[in-house]
Write an enzyme that holds these catalytic residues in place. Structure first.
Site, PDB file in Angstrom:
ATOM      1  N   GLU A 198       0.853  -1.192   0.000  1.00 46.00           N
ATOM      2  CA  GLU A 198       0.000   0.000   0.000  1.00 46.00           C
ATOM      3  C   GLU A 198       0.886   1.238   0.000  1.00 46.00           C
ATOM      4  O   GLU A 198       1.790   1.370   0.816  1.00 46.00           O
ATOM      5  CB  GLU A 198      -0.935  -0.017   1.223  1.00 46.00           C
ATOM      6  CG  GLU A 198      -1.711   1.266   1.477  1.00 46.00           C
ATOM      7  CD  GLU A 198      -2.573   1.729   0.296  1.00 46.00           C
ATOM      8  OE1 GLU A 198      -3.425   0.955  -0.172  1.00 46.00           O
ATOM      9  OE2 GLU A 198      -2.369   2.883  -0.169  1.00 46.00           O
TER      10      GLU A 198
ATOM     11  N   GLY B  54      -6.565   1.175   4.437  1.00 49.25           N
ATOM     12  CA  GLY B  54      -8.008   1.437   4.414  1.00 49.25           C
ATOM     13  C   GLY B  54      -8.519   1.960   3.091  1.00 49.25           C
ATOM     14  O   GLY B  54      -9.719   1.953   2.843  1.00 49.25           O
ATOM     15  N   GLY B  55      -7.619   2.460   2.235  1.00 45.39           N
ATOM     16  CA  GLY B  55      -8.012   2.855   0.884  1.00 45.39           C
ATOM     17  C   GLY B  55      -8.944   4.051   0.844  1.00 45.39           C
ATOM     18  O   GLY B  55      -9.088   4.809   1.809  1.00 45.39           O
TER      19      GLY B  55
ATOM     20  N   GLY C 169     -22.948  16.547 -11.226  1.00 42.00           N
ATOM     21  CA  GLY C 169     -23.231  15.107 -11.178  1.00 42.00           C
ATOM     22  C   GLY C 169     -24.151  14.794 -10.012  1.00 42.00           C
ATOM     23  O   GLY C 169     -23.775  14.975  -8.852  1.00 42.00           O
TER      24      GLY C 169
ATOM     25  N   HIS D 143     -42.156  -4.393  18.187  1.00 39.87           N
ATOM     26  CA  HIS D 143     -42.979  -3.173  18.199  1.00 39.87           C
ATOM     27  C   HIS D 143     -42.632  -2.321  19.412  1.00 39.87           C
ATOM     28  O   HIS D 143     -42.479  -2.869  20.496  1.00 39.87           O
ATOM     29  CB  HIS D 143     -44.462  -3.551  18.256  1.00 39.87           C
ATOM     30  CG  HIS D 143     -45.355  -2.351  18.342  1.00 39.87           C
ATOM     31  ND1 HIS D 143     -45.592  -1.527  17.262  1.00 39.87           N
ATOM     32  CD2 HIS D 143     -46.035  -1.812  19.397  1.00 39.87           C
ATOM     33  CE1 HIS D 143     -46.403  -0.546  17.640  1.00 39.87           C
ATOM     34  NE2 HIS D 143     -46.674  -0.696  18.926  1.00 39.87           N
TER      35      HIS D 143
HETATM   36  C1  LIG Z   1     -16.688  10.117  -1.393  1.00 35.03           C
HETATM   37  C2  LIG Z   1     -16.934   8.640  -1.449  1.00 35.03           C
HETATM   38  C3  LIG Z   1     -17.876   8.073  -0.626  1.00 35.03           C
HETATM   39  C4  LIG Z   1     -18.118   6.706  -0.669  1.00 35.03           C
HETATM   40  N1  LIG Z   1     -19.056   6.177   0.156  1.00 35.03           N
HETATM   41  C5  LIG Z   1     -19.304   4.855   0.125  1.00 35.03           C
HETATM   42  C6  LIG Z   1     -20.254   4.269   1.006  1.00 35.03           C
HETATM   43  O1  LIG Z   1     -20.877   4.961   1.807  1.00 35.03           O
HETATM   44  N2  LIG Z   1     -20.459   2.930   0.938  1.00 35.03           N
HETATM   45  C7  LIG Z   1     -19.776   2.140   0.057  1.00 35.03           C
HETATM   46  O2  LIG Z   1     -19.999   0.935   0.031  1.00 35.03           O
HETATM   47  N3  LIG Z   1     -18.861   2.672  -0.791  1.00 35.03           N
HETATM   48  C8  LIG Z   1     -18.609   3.995  -0.760  1.00 35.03           C
HETATM   49  N4  LIG Z   1     -17.654   4.524  -1.591  1.00 35.03           N
HETATM   50  C9  LIG Z   1     -16.942   3.615  -2.512  1.00 35.03           C
HETATM   51  C10 LIG Z   1     -15.813   2.870  -1.766  1.00 35.03           C
HETATM   52  O3  LIG Z   1     -14.969   3.802  -1.156  1.00 35.03           O
HETATM   53  C11 LIG Z   1     -15.069   2.007  -2.753  1.00 35.03           C
HETATM   54  O4  LIG Z   1     -15.965   1.182  -3.429  1.00 35.03           O
HETATM   55  C12 LIG Z   1     -14.046   1.144  -2.020  1.00 35.03           C
HETATM   56  O5  LIG Z   1     -13.107   1.939  -1.346  1.00 35.03           O
HETATM   57  C13 LIG Z   1     -13.339   0.227  -3.018  1.00 35.03           C
HETATM   58  O6  LIG Z   1     -12.365  -0.510  -2.361  1.00 35.03           O
HETATM   59  P1  LIG Z   1     -11.077  -1.034  -3.133  1.00 35.03           P
HETATM   60  O7  LIG Z   1     -10.304  -1.828  -2.148  1.00 35.03           O
HETATM   61  O8  LIG Z   1     -11.472  -1.651  -4.393  1.00 35.03           O
HETATM   62  O9  LIG Z   1     -10.281   0.289  -3.543  1.00 35.03           O
HETATM   63  P2  LIG Z   1      -9.723   1.504  -2.710  1.00 35.03           P
HETATM   64  O10 LIG Z   1     -10.478   1.704  -1.456  1.00 35.03           O
HETATM   65  O11 LIG Z   1      -9.637   2.640  -3.646  1.00 35.03           O
HETATM   66  O12 LIG Z   1      -8.275   1.054  -2.300  1.00 35.03           O
HETATM   67  C14 LIG Z   1      -7.257   0.889  -3.231  1.00 35.03           C
HETATM   68  C15 LIG Z   1      -5.935   1.083  -2.533  1.00 35.03           C
HETATM   69  O13 LIG Z   1      -4.893   0.670  -3.392  1.00 35.03           O
HETATM   70  C16 LIG Z   1      -3.805   1.553  -3.254  1.00 35.03           C
HETATM   71  N5  LIG Z   1      -3.011   1.468  -4.474  1.00 35.03           N
HETATM   72  C17 LIG Z   1      -3.413   1.693  -5.744  1.00 35.03           C
HETATM   73  N6  LIG Z   1      -2.413   1.469  -6.606  1.00 35.03           N
HETATM   74  C18 LIG Z   1      -1.352   1.100  -5.860  1.00 35.03           C
HETATM   75  C19 LIG Z   1      -0.025   0.743  -6.169  1.00 35.03           C
HETATM   76  N7  LIG Z   1       0.403   0.711  -7.434  1.00 35.03           N
HETATM   77  N8  LIG Z   1       0.803   0.430  -5.165  1.00 35.03           N
HETATM   78  C20 LIG Z   1       0.374   0.459  -3.875  1.00 35.03           C
HETATM   79  N9  LIG Z   1      -0.854   0.785  -3.522  1.00 35.03           N
HETATM   80  C21 LIG Z   1      -1.714   1.098  -4.505  1.00 35.03           C
HETATM   81  C22 LIG Z   1      -4.466   2.905  -3.060  1.00 35.03           C
HETATM   82  O14 LIG Z   1      -3.582   3.809  -2.429  1.00 35.03           O
HETATM   83  C23 LIG Z   1      -5.651   2.534  -2.181  1.00 35.03           C
HETATM   84  O15 LIG Z   1      -5.340   2.639  -0.821  1.00 35.03           O
HETATM   85  C24 LIG Z   1     -17.378   5.884  -1.555  1.00 35.03           C
HETATM   86  C25 LIG Z   1     -16.413   6.454  -2.393  1.00 35.03           C
HETATM   87  C26 LIG Z   1     -16.186   7.805  -2.339  1.00 35.03           C
HETATM   88  C27 LIG Z   1     -15.138   8.406  -3.231  1.00 35.03           C
END
Ligand SMILES: Cc1cc2nc3c(=O)[nH]c(=O)nc-3n(C[C@H](O)[C@H](O)[C@H](O)COP(=O)(O)OP(=O)(O)OC[C@H]3O[C@@H](n4cnc5c(N)ncnc54)[C@H](O)[C@@H]3O)c2cc1C
Length: 468
Positions: free
Chosen positions: A32, A38-39, A176, A437
Site C-alpha cells: 500500500e 483502508g483505501g 453530477g 414493536h
Molecule cells: C466520497 C466517497 C464516498 C463513498 N461512500 C461509500 C459508502 O458509503 N459505501 C460504500 O460501500 N462505498 C462507498 N464509496 C466507494 C468505496 O470507497 C469504494 O468502493 C471502495 O473503497 C473500493 O475498495 P477497493 O479496495 O477496491 O479500492 P480503494 O479503497 O480505492 O483502495 C485501493 C488502494 O490501493 C492503493 N493502491 C493503488 N495502486 C497502488 C499501487 N500501485 N501500489 C500500492 N498501492 C496502490 C491505493 O492507495 C488505495 O489505498 C465511496 C467512495 C467515495 C469516493
C-alpha cells in the site's frame, strides 16, 4: 521478500483479502502506497463522508427536531473546525484499526507504490521486491474529470478535495447528481451552504428505483437545493474570486466551489498489468470470473479496479472470495443480493430489483406495496416521517424481488431485505413474520402486507384480495 499471497492495494478489497489469506495460513504481504491502510473508503470515502453526515444530522436535529421533543437548545451553530477534527479522528481510528488487524493476523505491510515486473514479482518503490505464488490486485479507482473548459480551476475539486476543505463554502455547485454528489449536496446544505446540482440526466441517482429518486428530488427541493436536471455543464469560468458554471442553453450559476462528481474509473494503468498479461479495459476494469480470477491463473482482482458496483461491501466480499481461491479453496461470488445505501437526508436504500427492473423481467406478474413512515409509530415519535418502504415481489411463487426504502435509518434497515433476498424468501416470509414493536423495522413487514393487499396499519385499497 517472499510470500504465498501478495495483495496490491490496502483498501476494503485488498485488506480483507490479505486478512483472509493470512487466516488461512498463507504468508501474506499487502503493498500500500499511502501512509494509512483502508483505501478510498476509510481515508477519503465512506468513513469521512458519513462522519460529516452525522454532523449534518445533528445540525438538523438540534435546529428543527429537538424542540418538538421538548428539548430546548439555542440555535445550533456549526463549528466546522470541530467537524473536521471529528471526521479526521474517526478516519484515524478506523485506519489504525486495519493496521492493528494486520499485526494480529500476521499480514506484512510493504509500504510504497507497487508494480508488477514479472509473472511472480511486484517491485515496490523504495523497498524490497515482493515475490509471490498468487497475487490479488486491489488498486481501486480514481475520480473522473470531464473535458470541460475551465474545469482545471483549483476551485473545481473532487470528493477528496471537498473533504479537505477547512472552510464551509458559501455556494457549492455539484456537478453530477449521482450518489456521491447527492450525499455531499445533502451534507453541505445542512452546513449552511447554498447548493446547486447540475445533472445531465433528467433524474438524480439514475440507477436507483425511480420513486426513490423522485422522493429525493422532492425533499432536496423543499430544503432549497437547486436542481438543474437534464442540463449539461459546458464551461466553467474562474475570475480569481468565484466560479461561474455554465450549463444547458445559456444558463449559469455562480459558486465559490464546484464538486466534480461524475463517476470513478478503475485504476488499472501504471501497475504493470500488461507486463504479466492480465487483460483489462480502461473503462470496465480488470476482467475476472466468478472466482475473481483474471486472465492469468495465479492473479485475482477485486473491488473498484475490477467490478462495476464500486461499493466497499462488494469489495469486502470479493476480497474474501479471491483470498480463499488463492489459498487453494473453491469459492465463488455469483449473483449476491447487494445492498445499495445512499446517505442523503432522507436516506435511501435498495436491494434486489427496482420496480422497473422487476416489471421488465416479470411483466404483469409483479405486485408492489408501499408503506409510508407516517403510519409507523417509531418514525412518528422520532419526527421522521418522510418517505416509505416499498416491497416488490413476483406473483407466481411470491418470491421477493426487491426492497426499496427512503427515510430514517434505512441504510441500516436494508440488511433485513438483503438476507431475505439472498435466502430467496417469499413475500409471505417477510409479511407474516414478526417485527418488534414499536420499531422502524415493522415497516418492512407492513410493506409486504400492503403488497399482499392485507395491510393492518394502513387502509387497504385491495380489500377483495385481502379476503382470500
Ligand atoms: C466520497 C466517497 C464516498 C463513498 N461512500 C461509500 C459508502 O458509503 N459505501 C460504500 O460501500 N462505498 C462507498 N464509496 C466507494 C468505496 O470507497 C469504494 O468502493 C471502495 O473503497 C473500493 O475498495 P477497493 O479496495 O477496491 O479500492 P480503494 O479503497 O480505492 O483502495 C485501493 C488502494 O490501493 C492503493 N493502491 C493503488 N495502486 C497502488 C499501487 N500501485 N501500489 C500500492 N498501492 C496502490 C491505493 O492507495 C488505495 O489505498 C465511496 C467512495 C467515495 C469516493
Amino acid at each position: 521478500m517472499e510470500c504465498d499471497v501478495a495483495v496490491l492495494g490496502g483498501g476494503p478489497g485488498g485488506y480483507t483479502a490479505a486478512i483472509r489469506a493470512a487466516q488461512l495460513g498463507a504468508r501474506t504481504v499487502c503493498i500500500e502506497q499511502e501512509p494509512e491502510l483502508g483505501g478510498t473508503c476509510l481515508r477519503v470515502g465512506c468513513i469521512p463522508t458519513k462522519a460529516w453526515v452525522q454532523t449534518a444530522h445533528a445540525m438538523h436535529q438540534a435546529g428543527e427536531t429537538f424542540a418538538k421533543f421538548g428539548v430546548e437548545v439555542s440555535r445550533p451553530q456549526l463549528n466546522f473546525g470541530q467537524a473536521v477534527e471529528w471526521k479526521n479522528a474517526v478516519v484515524s481510528q478506523m485506519t489504525g484499526g486495519v493496521a492493528s488487524l494486520f499485526k494480529a493476523n500476521g499480514v506484512e505491510w510493504a509500504k510504497g507504490r507497487g508494480r508488477f515486473t514479472g509473472p511472480n514479482t511486484i517491485a515496490v518503490e523504495g523497498g524490497e521486491d515482493v515475490t509471490f505464488k498468487n497475487a490479488i490486485v486491489a488498486t481501486g479507482s480514481f475520480a473522473l474529470r470531464p473535458p470541460i473548459d475551465g474545469i482545471d480551476s483549483p476551485r473545481c475539486v473532487d470528493s477528496t478535495g471537498l473533504l479537505a476543505q477547512t472552510q464551509v463554502p458559501r455556494r457549492l455547485v455539484v456537478l453530477g447528481g449521482g450518489i456521491i454528489g447527492c450525499e455531499f449536496a445533502s451534507i453541505f446544505q445542512r452546513f449552511g451552504t447554498e447548493v446547486a446540482i447540475v445533472e445531465m440526466l433528467d433524474t438524480l441517482i439514475p440507477q436507483e428505483d425511480a420513486d426513490a429518486a423522485k422522493e429525493l428530488a422532492k425533499q432536496f427541493g423543499k430544503r432549497g437545493i437547486a436542481l438543474h436536471l437534464g442540463k449539461q455543464c459546458n464551461g466553467v469560468e474562474d475570475d480569481g474570486q468565484q466560479l461561474r458554471v455554465h450549463f444547458g442553453d445559456g444558463e449559469s450559476v455562480e459558486a465559490d466551489l464546484m464538486l466534480v462528481s461524475i463517476g470513478r474509473g478503475p485504476l488499472v494503468e501504471g501497475v504493470g498489468l500488461e507486463e504479466i498479461g492480465v487483460q483489462f479495459d480502461k473503462r470496465a476494469g480488470i476482467a475476472t470470473d466468478e472466482h475473481r480470477r483474471t486472465t492469468v491463473a495465479n492473479v485475482y482482482a477485486v473491488g473498484d479496479c475490477a467490478g462495476y458496483w464500486q461499493l466497499a461491501h462488494t469489495a469486502f466480499r470479493e476480497g474474501e472470495v479471491a483470498a480463499e481461491n488463492a489459498c487453494g479453496h473453491d469459492a465463488t461470488i455469483d449473483d449476491p443480493a447487494v445492498p445499495r445505501p445512499i446517505y442523503t437526508d432522507p436516506e435511501i436504500a435498495g436491494v434486489g430489483l427496482t420496480e422497473a427492473q422487476a416489471r421488465e423481467r416479470h411483466g404483469d406478474d409483479v405486485a408492489v406495496g408501499m408503506f409510508p413512515w407516517v403510519a409507523n409509530a417509531r418514525a412518528v415519535m422520532q419526527a421522521e416521517t418522510v418517505g416509505w418502504v416499498k416491497s416488490i415481489h413476483e406473483t407466481k411463487y411470491g418470491e421477493l424481488l426487491g426492497i426499496v426504502m427512503v427515510g430514517p435509518h434505512v441504510t441500516d434497515l436494508i440488511e433485513a431485505g438483503t438476507v431475505a433476498i439472498d435466502a430467496e424468501a417469499t413475500v409471505e416470509t417477510v409479511a407474516d413474520g414478526m417485527a418488534a414493536h414499536p420499531t422502524l423495522s415493522e415497516a418492512i413487514k407492513e410493506a409486504g402486507l400492503v403488497a399482499l393487499g392485507r395491510a393492518i396499519h394502513l387502509p387497504n385499497r385491495k380489500r377483495a384480495a385481502a379476503q382470500t
